[in-house]
Enzyme design. Structure first.
Site, PDB file in Angstrom:
ATOM      1  N   TRP A 189      -0.899  11.151   0.952  1.00  0.00           N
ATOM      2  CA  TRP A 189      -0.707  10.092   1.955  1.00  0.00           C
ATOM      3  C   TRP A 189       0.317   9.050   1.479  1.00  0.00           C
ATOM      4  O   TRP A 189       0.549   8.067   2.161  1.00  0.00           O
ATOM      5  CB  TRP A 189      -2.030   9.416   2.301  1.00  0.00           C
ATOM      6  N   GLU A 192      -7.215   6.376   4.821  1.00  0.00           N
ATOM      7  CA  GLU A 192      -8.104   5.257   4.502  1.00  0.00           C
ATOM      8  C   GLU A 192      -9.521   5.492   5.005  1.00  0.00           C
ATOM      9  O   GLU A 192     -10.491   5.115   4.353  1.00  0.00           O
ATOM     10  CB  GLU A 192      -7.546   3.950   5.074  1.00  0.00           C
ATOM     11  N   THR A 231     -15.458   7.530  -0.903  1.00  0.00           N
ATOM     12  CA  THR A 231     -15.208   8.924  -1.258  1.00  0.00           C
ATOM     13  C   THR A 231     -14.082   8.999  -2.287  1.00  0.00           C
ATOM     14  O   THR A 231     -13.094   8.276  -2.166  1.00  0.00           O
ATOM     15  CB  THR A 231     -14.825   9.733   0.002  1.00  0.00           C
ATOM     16  N   TYR A 239     -20.737  11.090   5.719  1.00  0.00           N
ATOM     17  CA  TYR A 239     -20.530   9.946   6.627  1.00  0.00           C
ATOM     18  C   TYR A 239     -19.773  10.400   7.881  1.00  0.00           C
ATOM     19  O   TYR A 239     -18.659   9.961   8.152  1.00  0.00           O
ATOM     20  CB  TYR A 239     -19.771   8.830   5.925  1.00  0.00           C
ATOM     21  N   TYR A 286     -11.470  -4.166   5.374  1.00  0.00           N
ATOM     22  CA  TYR A 286     -10.703  -3.484   4.332  1.00  0.00           C
ATOM     23  C   TYR A 286      -9.658  -2.548   4.933  1.00  0.00           C
ATOM     24  O   TYR A 286      -8.473  -2.600   4.595  1.00  0.00           O
ATOM     25  CB  TYR A 286     -11.598  -2.682   3.373  1.00  0.00           C
ATOM     26  N   ASP A 312     -11.416  -3.789  -1.470  1.00  0.00           N
ATOM     27  CA  ASP A 312     -12.454  -2.762  -1.554  1.00  0.00           C
ATOM     28  C   ASP A 312     -13.241  -2.959  -2.848  1.00  0.00           C
ATOM     29  O   ASP A 312     -13.107  -3.976  -3.512  1.00  0.00           O
ATOM     30  CB  ASP A 312     -11.816  -1.363  -1.493  1.00  0.00           C
ATOM     31  N   CYS A 332      -9.331  -0.226 -14.936  1.00  0.00           N
ATOM     32  CA  CYS A 332     -10.419  -1.201 -14.870  1.00  0.00           C
ATOM     33  C   CYS A 332     -11.626  -0.556 -14.187  1.00  0.00           C
ATOM     34  O   CYS A 332     -12.112  -1.003 -13.158  1.00  0.00           O
ATOM     35  CB  CYS A 332      -9.955  -2.434 -14.102  1.00  0.00           C
ATOM     36  N   CYS A 335      -9.233  -1.427 -21.457  1.00  0.00           N
ATOM     37  CA  CYS A 335      -8.487  -2.690 -21.476  1.00  0.00           C
ATOM     38  C   CYS A 335      -7.164  -2.576 -22.245  1.00  0.00           C
ATOM     39  O   CYS A 335      -6.194  -3.271 -21.923  1.00  0.00           O
ATOM     40  CB  CYS A 335      -9.346  -3.795 -22.077  1.00  0.00           C
ATOM     41  N   CYS A 345      -4.352  -1.906 -20.010  1.00  0.00           N
ATOM     42  CA  CYS A 345      -4.267  -2.739 -18.808  1.00  0.00           C
ATOM     43  C   CYS A 345      -3.025  -3.638 -18.844  1.00  0.00           C
ATOM     44  O   CYS A 345      -2.770  -4.308 -19.843  1.00  0.00           O
ATOM     45  CB  CYS A 345      -5.510  -3.608 -18.679  1.00  0.00           C
TER      46      CYS A 345
END
Length: 442
Positions: A30, A43, A49, A88, A126, A144, A198, A205, A208
Site C-alpha cells: 500500500w 488502513e 491486525t 472483525y 485514527y 494508533d 519502540c 532503544c 532508536c
DNA sequence: TAGCCGTGGCG
DNA sequence: TCGCCAAGGCT
C-alpha cells in the site's frame, strides 16, 4: 547532556524521525502510491491486525476490487469471502457500505476533506487521520496504539492509554509535532518506529533515532511505560456442534447455516451449534466418555426446534477451542445422520406412532447416541423436549438475515467445493477441512 | 464508559 | 497454557 525546550524537542524529533524513516521504511504494497482508495483499504485491514497478516489479503482484495465502484457493486458474500480469516468482519461490511457512500455522495471519487472522510462507515479518528495524511499529506494526526506507546515513552506520560480520553490528549500533542509539509511521512514514521523499534515488550532503544531525548529511557522507565489498564478476561462458553451428513440428493454433503446479519461473525456461515449451560457442560465435558448422550441430544434438539430438522448424532468427531477477543468457545463436534425424509417436527406429530417414524426402530444396542435420537423422536411425539434444560441460549433469529435469498435457506447442504464461495470463520474452516480430509481417507 | 467485535504470534 | 498484543470503530 543538553537540556532542550519542549519546542526544540519537537523540532529535533521530527527531523531525526523523518531521516530515519526515509532510510529504513519497509516496502509495503500500500506504499506503492498514494491512491486514497488503496490507503483506505489498507488502513481498515490494518486495524488490530499485523502487517504480515494483512499483506496477502490486501493484494488479493485490490485485485478483486480494484476500484471503489467495483467494491460498491460486488455481492456482500464475495467481499466477506475475501475477508475470510482476517477477523472483525464488520470491517468488511462497513468498508463496502463506505464504498457505496462514495458512489452516491461523491460520484465515485474518494472524498478529500476531513469531515467527508470521517463520515465514511467504519472510519474513526485514527483511520481518518491516516487517510488524510498518507493520501493527501494533510497535517492531521493519526494516533494508533503504536503512536500512543511511542509518544507516551518519549514524554514519559503516565496517562492510561486504554482510556479514550488519552487518545484525544495525544492527538492534540502529535498535531503540534507534525513537520511542515511532512504529515504523510511523519505519521507513517511514528507507526514504523512503534512497530520496529519502540515495541511493547522489549524496545530496542539503541537503534532508536530519538533515544537521546526520550524521557522514559532517560528515567529508565521504558519497560514500564506506557501505562495500560488490563483487559477483562474472556468468558467461557461450552458449545455442541453437529456435522450433519446429507442423504439421498444431499449425499456427500454437509449441513451449514448462515449467521444473522448483526453481532458475532455476522453474515458468516457455520456448522450448526448450540450453547450448553455451564454447570452441565462442566460435568459432561470432563467425562471420559466423549459421546455424552445429553450433548448429542442438545444439538439434535436445537436443529429440531430451531430449524425443524430431525438428525441422529452418530459419533464424536473432535473437540476444538476457539478464542475470540471476549469469548472462549469450548466446542465439541458430533457427526450426525440427517433424516432422509427431512421430517419436520410437525410431520412427526402427524405420523402418530413410533413405528412410522424414520427414527423409530433404532437398534438401541448400537450406541447410546442412537438412544438419544430415539428419545428425541419420542419427545417429538410427546411435544416435550427433555433436553431443553441443557440449552442455555435463546434461539437466534436466523430468519432476520437480510442477505438470505428466501426465508427457508438459512440452512444449506454443501459439498466441499461450495466452500470456495461461502465465507466461513476460521474455526469452522478448520473443522470442515479436517472433516473432508477424514472422508477422503476413509 | 465499557462491552462488543477475530485471529495469530510470541514470550 | 496463558496473557498480551497488533495501523480501531461502534454503540
Amino acid at each position: 547532556m543538553t537540556q532542550l525546550s519542549l519546542e526544540q524537542k519537537k523540532e529535533m524529533y521530527g527531523q531525526n524521525l523523518l531521516e530515519w524513516y526515509h532510510h529504513i521504511q519497509r516496502d509495503l504494497p500500500w506504499r506503492k502510491n498514494h491512491d486514497p482508495y488503496r490507503i483506505w483499504v489498507s488502513e481498515i485491514m490494518l486495524q488490530q491486525t499485523r502487517v504480515d497478516t494483512v499483506i496477502p489479503y490486501f493484494n488479493a482484495f485490490i485485485s478483486k476490487f480494484p476500484t471503489v465502484k467495483v467494491l460498491a457493486e460486488a455481492p456482500e458474500e464475495e467481499v466477506l469471502k475475501c475477508w475470510e480469516g482476517l477477523g472483525y468482519y464488520s470491517r468488511a461490511r462497513n468498508l463496502q457500505a463506505g464504498a457505496k457512500m462514495v458512489m452516491e455522495l461523491h460520484h465515485g471519487q474518494m472524498p478529500t476533506t476531513k469531515e467527508e472522510v470521517a463520515a465514511l462507515k467504519g472510519v474513526g479518528p485514527y483511520t481518518c487521520g491516516a487517510i488524510m495524511s498518507i493520501a493527501y499529506n494533510e497535517p492531521i494526526p493519526a494516533v494508533d496504539g503504536n503512536v500512543m506507546r511511542v509518544i507516551s515513552r518519549f514524554f514519559a506520560l503516565d496517562d492510561d492509554i486504554a482510556k479514550p480520553s488519552t487518545r484525544i490528549k495525544l492527538e492534540k500533542l502529535v498535531e503540534t509535532m507534525i513537520p511542515q509539509g511532512q504529515a504523510r511521512y511523519f505519521n507513517q514514521a511514528l507507526m514504523e518506529l512503534g512497530a520496529l523499534i519502540c515495541t511493547p515488550k522489549s524496545p530496542n532503544c539503541l537503534l532508536c533515532p530519538v533515544m537521546e531525548h526520550c524521557e522514559a529511557r532517560l528515567q529508565g522507565r521504558e519497560h514500564e511505560l506506557p501505562i495500560k489498564s488490563k483487559a477483562k478476561k474472556a468468558r467461557v462458553e461450552y458449545r455442541v456442534a453437529a456435522i450433519v451428513e446429507g442423504q439421498g440428493e444431499h449425499a456427500g454433503k454437509v449441513l451449514v447455516r448462515q449467521r444473522p446479519a448483526e453481532g458475532l461473525l455476522a453474515g458468516m456461515w457455520e456448522l450448526p451449534h448450540v450453547l450448553v449451560a455451564d454447570e452441565q457442560a462442566a460435568v459432561l465435558y470432563e467425562s471420559e466418555l466423549k459421546e455424552q448422550p445429553e450433548l448429542g441430544r442438545a444439538i439434535a434438539e436445537e436443529l429440531h426446534t430451531q430449524h425443524g430438522l430431525l438428525v441422529r448424532p452418530r459419533q464424536w468427531f473432535c473437540d476444538q477451542d476457539h478464542i475470540f477477543s471476549h469469548i472462549r468457545w469450548n466446542m465439541r463436534f458430533f457427526i450426525a445422520d440427517s433424516d432422509p425424509e427431512q421430517l419436520t417436527r410437525l410431520e412427526a406429530l402427524e405420523f402418530g406412532s413410533n413405528e412410522s417414524s424414520p427414527l423409530a426402530g433404532i437398534n438401541a444396542d448400537e450406541s447410546n447416541l442412537q438412544e438419544v435420537a430415539a428419545g428425541l423422536a419420542a419427545d417429538g411425539l410427546k411435544g416435550t423436549p427433555s433436553s431443553a434444560a441443557l440449552v442455555a441460549e435463546k434461539p437466534m433469529d436466523y430468519t432476520a438475515n437480510e442477505n438470505r435469498q428466501s426465508s427457508k435457506n438459512e440452512l444449506r447442504f454443501i459439498a466441499q467445493k461450495d466452500m470456495d464461495s461461502l465465507p466461513f470463520p476460521n474455526l469452522f474452516l478448520k473443522i470442515l477441512q479436517k472433516y473432508w480430509q477424514s472422508k477422503g481417507e476413509a
